[in-house]
Design an enzyme around this catalytic site. Structure first.
Site, PDB file in Angstrom:
ATOM      1  N   HIS A   1       0.793  -1.229   0.000  1.00 23.49           N
ATOM      2  CA  HIS A   1       0.000   0.000   0.000  1.00 23.49           C
ATOM      3  C   HIS A   1       0.822   1.275   0.000  1.00 23.49           C
ATOM      4  O   HIS A   1       0.276   2.358   0.199  1.00 23.49           O
ATOM      5  CB  HIS A   1      -0.933   0.043   1.216  1.00 23.49           C
ATOM      6  CG  HIS A   1      -2.015  -0.979   1.204  1.00 23.49           C
ATOM      7  ND1 HIS A   1      -3.261  -0.744   0.679  1.00 23.49           N
ATOM      8  CD2 HIS A   1      -2.025  -2.257   1.644  1.00 23.49           C
ATOM      9  CE1 HIS A   1      -4.010  -1.832   0.809  1.00 23.49           C
ATOM     10  NE2 HIS A   1      -3.282  -2.767   1.394  1.00 23.49           N
TER      11      HIS A   1
ATOM     12  N   LYS B   1      -8.262  14.390   4.489  1.00 23.04           N
ATOM     13  CA  LYS B   1      -7.425  13.176   4.472  1.00 23.04           C
ATOM     14  C   LYS B   1      -6.427  13.308   5.602  1.00 23.04           C
ATOM     15  O   LYS B   1      -6.321  14.373   6.216  1.00 23.04           O
ATOM     16  CB  LYS B   1      -6.690  13.033   3.133  1.00 23.04           C
ATOM     17  CG  LYS B   1      -5.987  14.340   2.707  1.00 23.04           C
ATOM     18  CD  LYS B   1      -5.284  14.243   1.373  1.00 23.04           C
ATOM     19  CE  LYS B   1      -6.200  14.334   0.189  1.00 23.04           C
ATOM     20  NZ  LYS B   1      -6.417  13.059  -0.489  1.00 23.04           N
ATOM     21  N   ARG B   2      -5.657  12.230   5.880  1.00 22.71           N
ATOM     22  CA  ARG B   2      -4.598  12.348   6.872  1.00 22.71           C
ATOM     23  C   ARG B   2      -3.660  13.518   6.505  1.00 22.71           C
ATOM     24  O   ARG B   2      -3.420  13.776   5.328  1.00 22.71           O
ATOM     25  CB  ARG B   2      -3.784  11.055   6.935  1.00 22.71           C
ATOM     26  CG  ARG B   2      -4.516   9.933   7.635  1.00 22.71           C
ATOM     27  CD  ARG B   2      -4.703  10.236   9.095  1.00 22.71           C
ATOM     28  NE  ARG B   2      -3.428  10.200   9.771  1.00 22.71           N
ATOM     29  CZ  ARG B   2      -3.232   9.659  10.965  1.00 22.71           C
ATOM     30  NH1 ARG B   2      -4.244   9.103  11.611  1.00 22.71           N
ATOM     31  NH2 ARG B   2      -2.050   9.681  11.531  1.00 22.71           N
TER      32      ARG B   2
ATOM     33  N   LYS C   1       1.062  14.519   1.014  1.00 20.91           N
ATOM     34  CA  LYS C   1      -0.281  14.844   0.517  1.00 20.91           C
ATOM     35  C   LYS C   1      -0.434  16.341   0.220  1.00 20.91           C
ATOM     36  O   LYS C   1      -1.399  16.771  -0.393  1.00 20.91           O
ATOM     37  CB  LYS C   1      -1.334  14.389   1.522  1.00 20.91           C
ATOM     38  CG  LYS C   1      -1.401  12.864   1.683  1.00 20.91           C
ATOM     39  CD  LYS C   1      -2.442  12.467   2.711  1.00 20.91           C
ATOM     40  CE  LYS C   1      -2.444  10.977   3.024  1.00 20.91           C
ATOM     41  NZ  LYS C   1      -3.107  10.171   1.974  1.00 20.91           N
TER      42      LYS C   1
ATOM     43  N   THR D   1      -8.383   6.899  -1.984  1.00 24.87           N
ATOM     44  CA  THR D   1      -9.746   6.373  -2.146  1.00 24.87           C
ATOM     45  C   THR D   1     -10.766   7.480  -1.912  1.00 24.87           C
ATOM     46  O   THR D   1     -11.881   7.407  -2.428  1.00 24.87           O
ATOM     47  CB  THR D   1     -10.016   5.201  -1.180  1.00 24.87           C
ATOM     48  OG1 THR D   1      -9.504   5.542   0.107  1.00 24.87           O
ATOM     49  CG2 THR D   1      -9.355   3.929  -1.669  1.00 24.87           C
TER      50      THR D   1
ATOM     51  N   LYS E   1     -14.564   8.657  -3.772  1.00 24.00           N
ATOM     52  CA  LYS E   1     -15.816   9.023  -3.088  1.00 24.00           C
ATOM     53  C   LYS E   1     -16.331  10.358  -3.619  1.00 24.00           C
ATOM     54  O   LYS E   1     -17.528  10.520  -3.878  1.00 24.00           O
ATOM     55  CB  LYS E   1     -15.590   9.098  -1.570  1.00 24.00           C
ATOM     56  CG  LYS E   1     -15.216   7.758  -0.953  1.00 24.00           C
ATOM     57  CD  LYS E   1     -14.615   7.890   0.451  1.00 24.00           C
ATOM     58  CE  LYS E   1     -13.891   6.595   0.820  1.00 24.00           C
ATOM     59  NZ  LYS E   1     -12.963   6.751   1.965  1.00 24.00           N
TER      60      LYS E   1
END
Ligand code: 26V
Length: 749
Positions: A305, A490-491, A496, A598, A602
């Site tokens: 992952h 998100k985290r 990111k 992911t 969504k």
């Protein structure tokens, strides 16, 4: 004859609590519904005992609330709401009940989506995990905007869905003491009651140690993306889970012909210690080591992952030897076997393949040597695994590798969270879109139907209003549902690049303040997410966003033009409210760092356009929905690699006025005291590996493309058409498709 539903609830309330539903406390009401769900599942048809099953081993399950999703999948949600209304009660009284949050982010949420999809597609898949005493910490913000962590005491309202299985306890042995693994089973209910699978979560009890030693093992979920503290405890957690699960599995199926009865999917390297543990159990039952190793090869499959090298797990040999010596002994034998087998082959990069080297056990190498299958979680990610991260294994075993692009369950992420859109799609497509999700493509036929686009916009507007209401209550900030909603949830992690998100907001703020870009629409920036408690830079980013928000939201000169909110304690339930209300989904990772993502899926399914880099599953989203219906910016994969070598962020900063202006807000007192965010500033410009994730390299193109997206939003029809194209192309990202691929190509091939 089964009693009508309303009657059944009333009778159960009398039996269980000796009183009517009207006067139950909230906790009792919760317990009642849980008992009803469990009883109904117990009476439901049993699984075919002869059929081969799959098991998912995962240290994380980020489930969210089970109350609504269980009732929904049983087809009882509406009826329950109605029956409760009849007696003056409501499900909304239970809104404060905590999420089941046994996960940090995408990896744990994926596990929860897979369980839901498998049960809904009659795929016999059971989950195994840990029933943490405290789930992912709850987040609050101090007055200076910094993140505070609080224990997630999720059981204060009880746990009506967990069923303790005292009779199936097993003992797990460490070198210094033994503990008892106590299973709790959760029914995983397929949509329309298709089939019922099981999620088994273990608690830990003392056998011959202090209660406190046992308690510590299941006390906390480890924030995976933090420092390496508490390694030994983390190792104990991993071994505890897999040893308990394997003992239960071997007891249930027996060792004979077991490879035709069970396949085990390892969710990242965290449960990879299951490989030597299964061999350990086999050898104890007098199987030859070589037979046991070859059996393991048939039973286990491994999913990777992440491509981040620092996230590939390694265990100190000494730590393993001290904690689980018998298992370490087996790892050494596997290592010997690997050396023996690989030596005979040409083109083997021996150093890279070593299972044991430099006094460490490389868990990914152990997995790749033994497992029958190895997969990545999006096309680009799998290519990166084959070409770089695991290329040494791809050279030896190309047939083991495959891609399984992630997905999300449309039951939670469309049906439950966006009922209005679901109903509309069902009417347009003429079927239950939750059941026949591929039919969502029918929507594409309406791409030039103004009426349909208008109705989609109307649904989005209603969702935005509902979110504004919720945010006003929770955060005390008033938002304008007419504005364009940019969302990044998100985290919090450097890769990111939440910094890009906030720099964009600050850029627009400065434009409006200085009278530029007046034609752009009103804007709202919504952020959410948690930072690992020990991750200093990520926590500074949260504080920076909060401080910027405070200054900007109270600046009269931009009133009505721009607002920023950082939602406190973003979790699955909060996501279910935010995502249906988003216009623009920000997916800003540096290309080559986000394995899949992911959240991006969504948002797409709920009709937001993606403003993102060409990374992870964003690429596949664009392939399906059309590049022209999304907003892609920044460097591509090859460019990242070629520029990284000679990257000088300081030069960019000094030569570009926009970049300088934005970066300087970290230290010039625009949002707080001077030098308040020097830590972030230095991480961008002055550290040895400055701007590791190339924020400054992508900043200008990001602003250009985001400005285009904002301007496009003004044309409601054209923008609405892009949203429609995304929804209509989203069927591929259902996790139903993903689990079917695992089932057909790995578990039951
Ligand atoms: C990443 C990193 C990055 C560097 C520092 C330490 C560290 C630790 C952990 C991780 C991620 C661990 C695994 C994980 O959560 N991966 C996520 O899995 C999702 C489901 O496949 C996928 O959508 C996300 O892209 C991926 O980050």
């Amino acid at each position: 004859m089964e009693k009508p539903f309303e009657e059944k609830l009333k009778v159960m309330s009398r039996e269980k609590f000796g009183k009517g539903i009207e006067i139950l406390s909230c906790d009792e009401l919760y317990a009642l519904i849980g008992a009803y769900v469990n009883e109904k599942c117990d009476n439901h048809k049993k699984n075919d005992p002869k059929r081969k099953r799959a098991a998912y081993f995962s240290i994380e399950y980020l489930i969210g609330r089970l109350l609504e999703s269980n009732l929904y999948n049983m087809g009882n949600l509406i009826l329950t709401q109605k029956s409760l209304t009849d007696v003056g009660r409501s499900l909304s009284e239970l809104n404060e009940i905590e999420d089941y949050a046994f996960g940090n982010g995408g990896l744990g949420r994926l596990a929860a989506c897979f369980l839901d999809s498998a049960a809904s597609n009659e795929i016999p898949l059971d989950g195994f995990g840990i029933r943490y005493k405290y789930g992912l910490f709850k987040q609050s913000f101090a007055s200076d905007g910094s993140q505070q962590e609080h224990p997630d005491d999720w059981q204060t309202q009880g746990d009506p869905f967990g069923i303790k299985k005292e009779g199936e306890c097993v003992q797990v042995n460490f070198a210094d003491y033994s503990v008892k693994a106590v299973p709790y089973d959760y029914h995983v209910i397929g949509y329309n009651f298709k089939c019922i699978n099981t999620l088994r979560l273990y608690e830990c009890a003392a056998v011959n140690c202090h209660e406190s030693d046992a308690a510590r093992i299941y006390e906390y979920l480890y924030p995976d993306d933090s420092s390496w503290e508490g390694k030994r405890l983390r190792l104990r957690q991993q071994y505890f889970l897999v040893s308990a699960a394997l003992q239960n599995i071997v007891a249930r199926y027996g060792l004979e012909d077991i490879e035709n009865k069970i396949k085990i999917q390892l969710n990242d390297t965290h449960p990879v210690i299951a490989i030597p543990e299964l061999i350990n159990l086999c050898v104890k039952q007098n199987m030859d080591f070589e037979d046991a190793l070859s059996l393991s090869g048939k039973i286990f499959a491994y999913t990777n992952h992440t491509v981040m090298p620092e996230a590939l797990e390694e265990w100190d040999c000494e730590l393993l030897r001290q904690t689980i010596p018998q298992v370490y002994g087996i790892i050494q034998k596997i290592n010997d076997m690997a050396i023996f087998q690989l030596r005979g082959q040409s083109d083997v990069d021996f150093n890279k393949c070593a299972i044991i080297s430099d006094g460490k056990v490389k868990m990914a190498n152990l997995a790749c040597f033994v497992c029958s299958d190895i997969n990545g979680v999006a096309s680009l990610h799998t290519e990166i695994l084959k070409e770089r991260v695991l290329s040494h294994w791809y050279n030896i075993y190309p047939e083991k590798f495959s891609n399984k692009t992630n997905g999300i369950t449309q039951r939670r992420w469309l049906g439950l969270s966006n009922a209005a859109l679901t109903d509309f799609l069902c009417r347009l497509c003429g079927c239950d879109i939750i059941e026949e999700t591929e039919k969502i493509e029918e929507l594409l036929k309406f791409k030039d139907d103004e009426e349909v686009i208008k109705q989609l916009c109307e649904i989005k507007k209603i969702n935005k209003k509902a979110l504004c209401q919720h945010i006003k209550e929770k955060e005390g900030i008033e938002l304008d549902p007419e504005s364009v909603f940019f969302v990044q949830v998100k985290r919090i992690h450097e890769y990111k690049r939440q910094l890009l998100g906030i720099f964009l907001a600050v850029y627009f703020y400065l434009c409006f303040k200085e009278g530029r870009n007046k034609e752009l629409p009103k804007m709202t920036f919504i952020f959410g997410g948690k930072a690992a408690s020990s991750y200093k830079t990520a926590k500074s980013v949260i504080r920076f966003i909060n401080n910027a928000a405070e200054v900007i939201n109270s600046d009269e000169s931009v009133k009505g033009k721009i607002k920023i909110v950082f939602c406190e304690n973003y979790n699955v339930s909060y996501a279910q409210k935010i995502i249906p209300a988003a216009d623009i989904s920000m997916q800003l990772s540096l290309v080559g760092t986000e394995a899949s993502g992911t959240g991006n899926m969504k948002f797409m399914m709920n009709g937001a356009v993606t403003l993102g880099t060409y990374d992870g599953a964003n690429i596949e989203i664009c392939e399906k929905a059309g590049q022209q219906n999304n907003y892609i910016f920044g460097m591509r994969a090859d460019e990242v690699i070629s520029r990284k070598e000679s990257y000088r962020p300081k030069e960019l900063y000094e030569s570009n006025a926009v970049i300088k202006r934005l970066v300087d807000t970290l230290i010039d007192g625009t949002f707080g005291k001077e030098n308040d965010f020097a830590h972030i500033y230095d991480s961008l410009l002055n550290t040895h590996d400055a701007d590791r994730f190339m924020v400054l390299a992508d900043l200008c193109d990001f602003i250009t493309v985001a400005t285009k997206a904002a301007a496009d939003y003004k044309n409601k029809l054209d923008f609405g058409r892009k949203c429609l194209m995304n929804i209509g192309s989203s069927a591929y990202f259902s996790s139903d498709r993903t689990v079917r691929e695992y089932a057909e190509e790995i578990w039951f091939k």
